[in-house]
Every structure is written in C-alpha cells, then in structure tokens.
Motif scaffolding. Structure first.
Motif, PDB file in Angstrom:
ATOM      1  N   ARG A   1      14.710  -2.171  18.901  1.00 65.39           N
ATOM      2  CA  ARG A   1      14.958  -1.460  20.157  1.00 65.39           C
ATOM      3  C   ARG A   1      15.834  -0.231  19.942  1.00 65.39           C
ATOM      4  O   ARG A   1      15.701   0.756  20.667  1.00 65.39           O
ATOM      5  N   LEU A   2      16.728  -0.301  18.938  1.00 66.72           N
ATOM      6  CA  LEU A   2      17.642   0.811  18.681  1.00 66.72           C
ATOM      7  C   LEU A   2      16.981   1.839  17.767  1.00 66.72           C
ATOM      8  O   LEU A   2      17.430   2.112  16.639  1.00 66.72           O
ATOM      9  N   ALA A   3      15.898   2.413  18.176  1.00 67.08           N
ATOM     10  CA  ALA A   3      15.158   3.411  17.399  1.00 67.08           C
ATOM     11  C   ALA A   3      14.730   4.519  18.365  1.00 67.08           C
ATOM     12  O   ALA A   3      14.524   4.288  19.567  1.00 67.08           O
ATOM     13  N   PRO A   4      14.657   5.792  17.855  1.00 71.45           N
ATOM     14  CA  PRO A   4      14.881   6.192  16.456  1.00 71.45           C
ATOM     15  C   PRO A   4      16.333   6.522  16.179  1.00 71.45           C
ATOM     16  O   PRO A   4      17.166   6.530  17.079  1.00 71.45           O
ATOM     17  N   VAL A   5      16.632   6.839  14.882  1.00 67.63           N
ATOM     18  CA  VAL A   5      17.962   7.245  14.442  1.00 67.63           C
ATOM     19  C   VAL A   5      17.807   8.531  13.643  1.00 67.63           C
ATOM     20  O   VAL A   5      16.689   8.910  13.248  1.00 67.63           O
ATOM     21  N   PRO A   6      18.900   9.269  13.360  1.00 64.76           N
ATOM     22  CA  PRO A   6      18.800  10.482  12.536  1.00 64.76           C
ATOM     23  C   PRO A   6      18.158  10.195  11.188  1.00 64.76           C
ATOM     24  O   PRO A   6      18.456   9.184  10.549  1.00 64.76           O
ATOM     25  N   ARG A   7      17.279  11.088  10.748  1.00 60.19           N
ATOM     26  CA  ARG A   7      16.508  10.828   9.534  1.00 60.19           C
ATOM     27  C   ARG A   7      17.377  10.784   8.301  1.00 60.19           C
ATOM     28  O   ARG A   7      17.096  10.036   7.364  1.00 60.19           O
ATOM     29  N   ASP A   8      18.425  11.606   8.272  1.00 58.19           N
ATOM     30  CA  ASP A   8      19.254  11.620   7.074  1.00 58.19           C
ATOM     31  C   ASP A   8      20.048  10.330   6.913  1.00 58.19           C
ATOM     32  O   ASP A   8      20.504  10.003   5.807  1.00 58.19           O
TER      33      ASP A   8
ATOM     34  N   LEU B   1       5.398  16.299  -1.678  1.00 60.96           N
ATOM     35  CA  LEU B   1       5.981  15.010  -2.070  1.00 60.96           C
ATOM     36  C   LEU B   1       7.073  14.592  -1.095  1.00 60.96           C
ATOM     37  O   LEU B   1       7.189  13.416  -0.732  1.00 60.96           O
ATOM     38  N   ARG B   2       7.906  15.579  -0.676  1.00 62.28           N
ATOM     39  CA  ARG B   2       8.968  15.252   0.273  1.00 62.28           C
ATOM     40  C   ARG B   2       8.396  14.798   1.617  1.00 62.28           C
ATOM     41  O   ARG B   2       8.884  13.841   2.234  1.00 62.28           O
ATOM     42  N   ALA B   3       7.347  15.493   2.077  1.00 62.86           N
ATOM     43  CA  ALA B   3       6.731  15.088   3.340  1.00 62.86           C
ATOM     44  C   ALA B   3       6.142  13.677   3.235  1.00 62.86           C
ATOM     45  O   ALA B   3       6.287  12.846   4.146  1.00 62.86           O
ATOM     46  N   GLN B   4       5.473  13.433   2.114  1.00 57.59           N
ATOM     47  CA  GLN B   4       4.905  12.094   1.929  1.00 57.59           C
ATOM     48  C   GLN B   4       6.008  11.047   1.848  1.00 57.59           C
ATOM     49  O   GLN B   4       5.882   9.951   2.413  1.00 57.59           O
ATOM     50  N   LYS B   5       7.101  11.384   1.177  1.00 55.98           N
ATOM     51  CA  LYS B   5       8.204  10.409   1.065  1.00 55.98           C
ATOM     52  C   LYS B   5       8.819  10.112   2.427  1.00 55.98           C
ATOM     53  O   LYS B   5       9.133   8.958   2.756  1.00 55.98           O
ATOM     54  N   ARG B   6       9.030  11.158   3.261  1.00 54.51           N
ATOM     55  CA  ARG B   6       9.585  10.919   4.600  1.00 54.51           C
ATOM     56  C   ARG B   6       8.647  10.041   5.431  1.00 54.51           C
ATOM     57  O   ARG B   6       9.084   9.144   6.144  1.00 54.51           O
TER      58      ARG B   6
ATOM     59  N   ALA C   1       0.832  -1.206   0.000  1.00 53.87           N
ATOM     60  CA  ALA C   1       0.000   0.000   0.000  1.00 53.87           C
ATOM     61  C   ALA C   1       0.866   1.256   0.000  1.00 53.87           C
ATOM     62  O   ALA C   1       0.550   2.255  -0.694  1.00 53.87           O
ATOM     63  N   LEU C   2       1.994   1.223   0.748  1.00 55.83           N
ATOM     64  CA  LEU C   2       2.890   2.383   0.764  1.00 55.83           C
ATOM     65  C   LEU C   2       3.508   2.623  -0.602  1.00 55.83           C
ATOM     66  O   LEU C   2       3.592   3.766  -1.080  1.00 55.83           O
ATOM     67  N   VAL C   3       3.955   1.536  -1.219  1.00 53.91           N
ATOM     68  CA  VAL C   3       4.555   1.683  -2.547  1.00 53.91           C
ATOM     69  C   VAL C   3       3.532   2.217  -3.539  1.00 53.91           C
ATOM     70  O   VAL C   3       3.820   3.108  -4.364  1.00 53.91           O
ATOM     71  N   GLU C   4       2.322   1.662  -3.485  1.00 50.89           N
ATOM     72  CA  GLU C   4       1.280   2.133  -4.396  1.00 50.89           C
ATOM     73  C   GLU C   4       0.950   3.598  -4.146  1.00 50.89           C
ATOM     74  O   GLU C   4       0.715   4.369  -5.102  1.00 50.89           O
ATOM     75  N   ALA C   5       0.933   4.036  -2.857  1.00 51.26           N
ATOM     76  CA  ALA C   5       0.648   5.442  -2.568  1.00 51.26           C
ATOM     77  C   ALA C   5       1.737   6.346  -3.138  1.00 51.26           C
ATOM     78  O   ALA C   5       1.451   7.408  -3.721  1.00 51.26           O
ATOM     79  N   LEU C   6       3.025   5.911  -2.987  1.00 48.58           N
ATOM     80  CA  LEU C   6       4.107   6.717  -3.546  1.00 48.58           C
ATOM     81  C   LEU C   6       4.047   6.754  -5.063  1.00 48.58           C
ATOM     82  O   LEU C   6       4.272   7.804  -5.698  1.00 48.58           O
ATOM     83  N   GLU C   7       3.729   5.601  -5.655  1.00 52.65           N
ATOM     84  CA  GLU C   7       3.616   5.556  -7.114  1.00 52.65           C
ATOM     85  C   GLU C   7       2.458   6.428  -7.599  1.00 52.65           C
ATOM     86  O   GLU C   7       2.559   7.093  -8.642  1.00 52.65           O
ATOM     87  N   GLU C   8       1.334   6.407  -6.862  1.00 54.24           N
ATOM     88  CA  GLU C   8       0.209   7.269  -7.242  1.00 54.24           C
ATOM     89  C   GLU C   8       0.580   8.744  -7.134  1.00 54.24           C
ATOM     90  O   GLU C   8       0.205   9.561  -7.989  1.00 54.24           O
ATOM     91  N   SER C   9       1.335   9.102  -6.071  1.00 55.73           N
ATOM     92  CA  SER C   9       1.757  10.498  -5.928  1.00 55.73           C
ATOM     93  C   SER C   9       2.658  10.909  -7.083  1.00 55.73           C
ATOM     94  O   SER C   9       2.518  12.012  -7.651  1.00 55.73           O
ATOM     95  N   LEU C  10       3.596  10.026  -7.445  1.00 58.69           N
ATOM     96  CA  LEU C  10       4.470  10.341  -8.577  1.00 58.69           C
ATOM     97  C   LEU C  10       3.682  10.430  -9.873  1.00 58.69           C
ATOM     98  O   LEU C  10       3.942  11.304 -10.724  1.00 58.69           O
TER      99      LEU C  10
ATOM    100  N   ARG D   1       7.630   4.805   7.714  1.00 61.96           N
ATOM    101  CA  ARG D   1       6.739   3.640   7.875  1.00 61.96           C
ATOM    102  C   ARG D   1       7.365   2.386   7.280  1.00 61.96           C
ATOM    103  O   ARG D   1       7.287   1.307   7.859  1.00 61.96           O
ATOM    104  N   TRP D   2       8.004   2.547   6.125  1.00 59.49           N
ATOM    105  CA  TRP D   2       8.684   1.400   5.481  1.00 59.49           C
ATOM    106  C   TRP D   2       9.815   0.879   6.372  1.00 59.49           C
ATOM    107  O   TRP D   2       9.999  -0.330   6.523  1.00 59.49           O
TER     108      TRP D   2
END
Length: 930
Positions: free
Chosen positions: A596-603, A308-313, A282-291, A318-319
C-alpha cells in the motif's frame, strides 16, 4: 263438591293417596297398551313405593331402556333395569340382553352389569362399553370372572392406573403379575425414552460446543462423528431438537467452509509466489543476457549504457513490486545481486572513464603512451566488456604501439581472421552496432597490414562490408517511418487534454522508450528537435503532478522506513514462545502494508527494497526456526503417544492422556507446512488406535455387562417361578443367592436398580415362605407326638389319682429331636420326683405361659387375661434377640418341648386348654399359598 267428585270417580292409579296408587298397580295389565302406558307413567311417580310396584309389572327391557335414556330415570328404574340385564329378573335371552348392553351409555349401569352379569359374554360386552380407567380398575380388581378381570386389566395403559391395579388386585395374582410386568415395562420404556432423550440432549450440547469452537485438524472428523452418532440414535427428535441440530450443523459447516476458503487463499498465494519466482527468474535472466550481450559486443557506447540503465530501472521496479508481494528465493536473490553487482561494475567503470576522458584525450594528442596506459589501467574497465569508443582508441593506440614492437606478422593476421569471423557472426545475428565498430577496426587493420598476406581476405572483407551496408539501409528504411509515427504520436499526446496525469505519464514513457530503442537509425536533427519539443511540453504539463507524486513518494518512504524499523525491533528481541501463526500474520500484514505504501523515490527504492527483503528473509527464518521447534515438540508428542499406546493401562485412562496430548498439540501451533501434515497424520493415526482400543474395551465391557444382566434376569425369572414346598429346599435359595453375588457388581442404571429391588423382594418372599414352611412342618410334628403326650397325660392322671409314678417308654417307631427327647425324660422325672399327688400351681402357670406364647407366635388376638403374659414374653424375646436371632421355628420347637415336659398335669386343666392349643397349632400348620 266438584273436587270430591273428581276424587270419587277418578281412576285409582290417579288417586292422591300413594297407597291407593300402589294398590292400583296390581290391577293394570301391561299387555294392553293403554294400561302399559299408565304403568310407565306410574313408574315416574313421585313416591318410591309406587315406582317400585309399577316397575315390577313392566317386563319389557326395551321400554325400560327407553325410559332410562330419556333422562328422568329414578333409582328404582335403574335397579330394575340392571336386574333384568344381569338376569336376576325376567326370562330374557342372552343375545337380547347383550344387544341392550351394547346400547347403554351410563357407566354406573355398565359397571353393575359387568360385575353382576350371569354370563361371561354379557360381562365382556358391558366391559367393552366402559372407557374410564377407574371403572376398568374396579372391574380388574373386583370382578368375579377371571376372563373379565384379565380383559379389563389388559385395557389399562397409564402408569398411575397400573400402579393402582398392582395395589388393588389382591384376589387375582395373575392380574397383579400382568399389571406389575406391564408397569415395569412402561417404566422401563419411559426410562429408556428419558435416557435416549438425555443422550440426544448431551449429543446436541456437544455438537453446539463443537460449533462454537475454532477450527482444528480434527474439526471436520469430529463433526462427521457427531452426525453419525446423531443418526444412530433410535428415538425421533422433537422439533426443537431438530432445529438446534440443524443450526449447529450450519455453524459447523461455516467453520469448515471458512477454513477451506483460507486454505484456498493460501493455495492461491502459493501459486502467486511460484509465479512471482518464475517472473523474477525471467527478470534475472533478461538482465544477465543484457550484460552478456555487452560483453559480446565490440564497442560500448553511451546509447548502450543508457539502454542498460533503463532496462535495469525497469527490472528493478518489477523486482521490487514482486518482492513486495512475495519474498524472493535466496539463490535467486544471489543471482540478482550478482547481476546488479556486474551492472554496478559497468556503470562505475563508465563513470571512471568519463572522469578521465579529458586526460586520455590529452594523452592521445600528446602521444604520451606511458601516461595513456596508466590512465587506461586506472579506469579499471571490466575484463571481457566491450570498450567505449575513447577507450577503444586508447587500446588501439597502445595496441599499435605494441604491434609496431611486435614483428610477428602471423599473429596479426591470425587476429585479423578471427575478427573477420566475429564480424560475420555479428551480421548473422543482426547486431548492427557491434558489426559497424568491428568493420571500422578491420578496415584500419587492413590499411596497416601488408597487402600480400592480406590479399586472400580482402574479398571476404568487402563482402561483409556490403552486408553491413545492406543492414544499415534496412534499419534506416524501417526506422524512418517509425520515427515519423513516434513524432506524430507524442504531439497528439501533448495536445490530448482528456487523459489523466498517470495515463499521460505512462504513454509518454512508452513513446520515449520506443524512440530510444531506435538508436541512431534514420536519425535526423529535425525529427529529434520535433520529438524533444513535444516531450518538453508534456514534462511541463506533468510538473505539478510529479511534485505531488514526489511528495507522496516521500511520505511512503518515511512510512516504509518506520515499518522496517518496527520489524527490525521485533527481530532484535524475538519472543522465545512466539507463535508462528502470529509471526506469519505479522509478515502478511507488513507485506500488505508495504504494497500500500507505494510508490517511493526511485533512488531510495532499491536500497529500501533490499532492506525490507532482508527483514522479510530474517522474519521468515524466525518463523521457520520457531516452526521447526514446534515440529520437534510435536515429534516428542508423537513419541509420547507411541509410548502411551505401548503401555499396559486401562483404555479409558490411556484415552484421557491421549486427549491431554491432543490439547498440547493444539496449543503448540503449526509446524512447517509440508511437515505439519505428515506429523499430524502420524499423530492422528496413533490417537485413532488409542481411541479404537478404548471403544473396543467399552464394547467388550458392554457385552460383559449385557451378559451379566441377562444372567441376572434369567436367575430372577428362575427364582420367581420357583415356589418351595418343603423347608429342606432352602439350599436352593442359598445357591441362587451365591450365584447372584457372583454376578455383582451389575452395571449402573435403572435396569440394574430394578433388578436388585426385584431380586431382594423375591429372596425376601422365598425366605418368608421357607420360614413359614419350616414353621408349618414343626407344627405338624404336634400330631406325631400326640400319642406320646396322651400317654403322659394318662400316666399323670393315674399318678394324681393316687397311683404310682409310671415311666412312659418311648415308642420305637417315633423319632424325636434332642429337645423333645429331653422333654420326654423330664416329664417322666417330674412324676417320679414329686412327693405328693396334688396338682402343682407351677404346671398351671407354665401351661398358661405356653398357651400365651403360642398365641403370640400364631398371631392371634388371644384372651385379655393373657395380656400380661404376652407382654412379658415379648420383653423376653427382645432381650434374647440382643445376643442372637431366634427364629419362629425354634420358638415353636421350644413351646412343643415345653408342652411335652410340663407335668404332671391334671386332666381337667388339659381338657380346658387343649382346644385352644390345637386351634393355634392348626393355624401354624397351614401351608402358605404358592
């Protein structure tokens, strides 16, 4: 003087002299009560002769029994009472005596009555009052009535008592046989109980070992098999065995329950994996639909890129969260990577456009179309993607230049009509931004196109423009109140001091997302500044918390990188014999540690997440490769098992090899999940067939063993009931021995050993009886040759008296053996060859030797003067037996031949010895008891 008077005038029964008291007893009449009491008093007199005389006058057994039961009974009273009860004294009828016996408690008196009673019913009544086993054994051995012996023997139950009865019951073979049979049954029952107890103990030990072993595919089946075997045992377990059985069952059920819980957890994990795959799809399909929507839109604005950037983050986070739980499918990951690549192309194109924006603006201002075209081409804008406003202006400038150069009006009108159709579709779908950009472009084109060909499409363009204005008004009508609500909500959130930093951040992000989602609908400066000010306050409040979160993210990042390095080191040098289960455990533990080792820097999250995903993918590939090798090894085991099933060998050996293959199966580990069950079902089916054939072979062997035991038991019973009456029946014994030899070997066990001992005893007894019968038959031949021997004796007497040597002829009706015939001829020759008519000392010595030899053969004590001869004969017999065994029958035959051949013999010598010889021969001629 008073003492003398008392002695003179006292009654005689009270006289100090015992002899006077004894004489006074005869003058007392027991029919009078006072005299009877006097007699009873005298029956307790200190002197035995007085007691005996008084008791002889008392004939009432009731009174005697009462006196006996008072506790001061004398031996004379006991003897007199026993004589009355057994019928030796008095004339008391049988019912009265039986009634008295039934009241007795003294075991010695009861024993005496049971042994000496004059009636069988009386003895049985006394026997019924006896309970001690030693008294019952005495009655069974010594009682003169068979019914009493049998009744006493029937009440003996203990093994020791039956053993004593077998040894002591010499006079009654039936009692001995009954005791022996009951003793054998008792011992067999005890052996059976001991064997059953041993089997139950062995089964308990097996069950306890099974309870202590880890789970395997056969665990539950073996547990059910052991429970069935326990229920099949016929004996009842004791309390300790039952407690051990229940405890072992509880431990086995715990092992099975733990495995089922693990299987349930595995199934839950599979369902979660499937759910994660669906969510990823569903995530992949949502990103593909946005593109795809970006490619379908008319213009690409900064707001579109930000959205688009917000949706990708959001999708990437989630991925990543899903990938930390379960590894993604390869095909789905490729789709995700392609979508990310398309996103990166759009972002990079946007960056390139921003880098060249000033140059493009300058080229548009200067009208440098050649440089403008080069800059547009350097931007590398993806094909099919809606252009940015600046890029769109550049395209329009270049397109206008091309259109001026293009004289084909029809192409321009055709493109205008197509864009009108596209504008209508965008309005129908509610895409306000794209429709607004396209409407402005159409208006610019309408200004440049000639009015004549454009006239038919003007009305449609105005209608679509009106629909666009309605859509703009509606968005403003909805977005205005929404913006007010968002401003109020973010100000309340900024003033709320009760929320934690995490909740405050989450609510703040949600409000910012909703504000950005409104775009420029109903936007005004006042609301924007108001919303931005509240957001800044929240940012300032969350600054320390975010610094802490950033530090924690950095630590988690370092830990995740270390985890990735460890797993990469493992993958670079994998063990050839690595256990897939151990690798699966490493995979699951690493995934749990990663979560358990979450979260991490987004970049760094995307890059590190893809790295961990590749590691997980490689680790899973290693697990699958190793599981595939195990599956191949298990297929080889299946083939070996199938070949083992087809081989011609003993079922027990085949089962042992199958067990070895099962141990190798357990040592290999698990194959891939779907394949493991199929391989296990095939392997278990083959093993079940092998074990079933072993059980069938065991059942056949057990049936043959039972048949052999029954045949042996029947042969033993038949030989036990056979009592030969003639020596010629030895062939029947030899035939029975051959039958017993054909039945060997008997199955091992107590019953077989008992049968062998009983068979050996019966065969030995029958051989001894046949030998005794042969000896008796040979001794009976003495009477047949007595006339011939008497004739020789008469001839010897006439010869020794001076007469001539006579030749005694052999009667025609007499049939002699070769030895006796030669002895007869030797007797005739002895008279003929002897020169003088005097008695020969050698004849006397031979007769004495034959008498001593016959006495030794008959087992008699003999005369002391024959002891040297008996010793010499025994020495000769020992020397003869060194070469070959000589039977007693052959010895007797030699003795009879020697008696017939010994002559000429004086008549006086024979007269002195013939009595002893006849007695010895008669004892040998007695037939043994059957």
């Amino acid at each position: 003087m008073s003492g003398l008077l008392r002695r003179l005038f006292a009654p005689r029964w009270n006289h100090p002299d015992p002899e006077v008291r004894r004489q006074a007893v005869g003058r007392l009449d027991p029919t009078h009560d006072d005299q009877r009491q006097t007699l009873e008093q005298l029956a307790r007199d200190p002197q035995p002769q007085v007691r005996e005389a008084a008791l002889s006058r008392l004939q009432n057994p009731e009174r005697l029994l009462a006196m006996y039961q008072q506790g001061d009974a004398s031996p004379e009273l006991r003897h007199h009472l026993a004589a009355m009860l057994v019928g030796q004294r008095g004339q008391h009828d049988l019912p009265t005596r039986i009634a008295l016996v039934e009241r007795l408690e003294d075991p010695e008196l009861l024993n005496d009555v049971a042994l000496r009673g004059d009636n069988q019913q009386l003895r049985l009544a006394a026997l019924a009052r006896l309970d001690a086993e030693e008294h019952l054994i005495r009655q069974a051995c010594d009682n003169g009535i068979a019914a009493v012996r049998h009744a006493a023997a029937a009440r003996i139950e203990s093994e020791a008592g039956l053993s004593r009865l077998v040894q002591g019951a010499r006079r009654d073979r039936q009692v001995a046989r009954m005791a022996r049979e009951r003793l054998n049954r008792l011992r067999a029952d005890a052996a059976s109980l001991a064997a059953a107890h041993q089997r139950r103990e062995a089964l308990l030990e097996t069950l306890e070992q099974h309870a202590a072993s880890p789970w395997e595919p056969l665990y539950a089946g073996r547990f059910r098999h052991l429970k069935r075997e326990w229920s099949k045992l016929e004996d009842q377990p004791d309390a300790q065995q039952e407690q051990r059985f229940q405890e072992a069952c509880l431990r086995c059920r715990k092992v099975i329950g733990d495995h089922e819980a693990q299987e349930h957890a595995r199934h839950v994990d599979d369902r979660q994996r499937e759910s994660a795959d669906q969510t990823r799809q569903a995530l992949v399909e949502a990103l593909e639909e946005s593109l795809a929507s970006l490619h379908q839109s008319d213009r690409l604005t900064d707001q579109d890129i930000a959205s688009l950037r917000a949706q990708k983050r959001l999708l990437a986070a989630r991925w990543q969260a899903l990938s930390e739980q379960h590894l993604a499918d390869e095909a789905l990951r490729e789709r995700y990577d392609q979508a990310l690549a398309a996103y990166e192309d759009i972002v990079q194109a946007r960056v390139r456009l921003e880098e060249r924006a000033e140059a493009i603006e300058q080229a548009l201002t200067d009208g440098d179309d050649q440089r403008l075209e080069a800059l547009v081409e350097a931007c590398g804008w993806p094909a099919g993607l809606a252009p940015a406003p600046l890029l769109q202006r550049a395209h329009q400038r270049l397109a206008s230049e091309r259109s001026r150069k293009d004289d084909d009006l029809n192409a321009r009108m055709s493109r205008f009509v197509e864009e009108l159709d596209q504008l209508e579709r965008l309005l129908e779908s509610g895409a306000f931004k794209g429709a607004s950009r396209l409407q402005q472009d159409l208006r610019q084109q309408a200004d440049r196109l000639p009015q004549a060909p454009l006239q038919p499409h003007q009305a449609r363009l105005k209608r679509l423009t009106a629909r666009l204005a309605e859509l703009r008004d509606w968005r403003g009508f909805v977005a205005g109140p929404k913006r007010d609500q968002l401003c109020i909500a973010i100000e309340e959130l900024a003033n709320n001091a009760t929320l934690s930093e995490a909740e405050l951040d989450r609510h703040h992000r949600q409000l910012v997302k909703e504000w950005k989602a409104l775009g420029n609908a109903a936007a005004n400066r006042q609301q924007s500044e108001r919303f931005r000010a509240a957001s800044e306050r929240i940012h300032q409040r969350l600054a320390p918390w975010r610094e802490h979160q950033q530090a924690e993210r950095q630590r988690n990042l370092e830990a995740r990188e270390a985890l990735c390095e460890q797993l990469e080191t493992l993958l670079e040098q994998p063990a050839h014999e690595a256990d897939p289960d151990a690798l699966r455990e490493i995979r699951d533990r690493s995934q749990e540690q990663w979560r358990r080792l979450a979260p991490v820097p987004r970049d760094k999250a995307d890059t590190l997440g893809r790295r961990f995903g590749r590691i997980r993918h490689d680790l899973q590939a290693l697990i699958e490769r190793r599981a595939g090798e195990i599956a191949e090894a298990k297929r080889e085991l299946i083939e070996q098992t199938r070949a083992l099933l087809d081989q011609d060998m003993h079922s027990t050996r085949r089962a042992e090899q199958a067990k070895a293959l099962q141990r190798r199966w357990r040592e290999l580990g698990r194959a891939p999940k779907g394949e493991e069950q199929a391989l296990w079902r095939e392997f278990r089916s083959l093993c079940d067939n092998i074990f079933a054939s072993r059980e069938a072979a065991r059942d056949d062997q057990a049936q043959r063993n039972r048949a052999r035991l029954e045949a042996m038991q029947s042969l033993i019973d038949r030989l036990d009931s056979w009592h030969p009456t003639h020596s010629h029946e030895a062939g029947m014994l030899d035939e029975a021995v051959r039958e017993a030899t054909a039945l060997e070997p008997l199955p091992s066990g107590r019953r077989s050993e008992g049968m062998r001992r009983r068979w050996a005893g019966i065969v030995r007894a029958r051989r001894e009886r046949l030998a005794r019968l042969s000896l008796a038959e040979e001794a009976q031949r003495w009477q047949a040759i007595r006339p011939l021997l008497n004739a020789h004796l008469q001839a010897d007497a006439r010869y020794l008296a001076g007469g001539s040597a006579e030749q005694i002829a052999l009667p025609a009706e007499l049939t002699l053996s070769n030895a006796l015939r030669q002895a007869h001829e030797h007797r005739n020759a002895a008279r003929t060859s002897k020169a003088d008519h005097s008695a020969d000392q050698a004849v006397v010595e031979r007769l004495a030797r034959l008498r001593a030899h016959l006495s030794l053969l008959a087992g008699g004590r003999g005369n002391r003067r024959d002891d040297p001869l008996r010793l010499a004969i025994q020495v000769e017999r020992l020397n003869d037996t060194l070469g070959q065994q000589t039977t007693r029958t052959e010895e007797l035959r030699q003795i009879l031949a020697g008696l017939l051949a010994n002559g000429p013999m004086p008549e006086g010598l024979w007269a002195r010895e013939v009595g002893e010889l006849d007695r010895l021969l008669e004892s040998l001629a007695e037939l043994p008891p059957s």
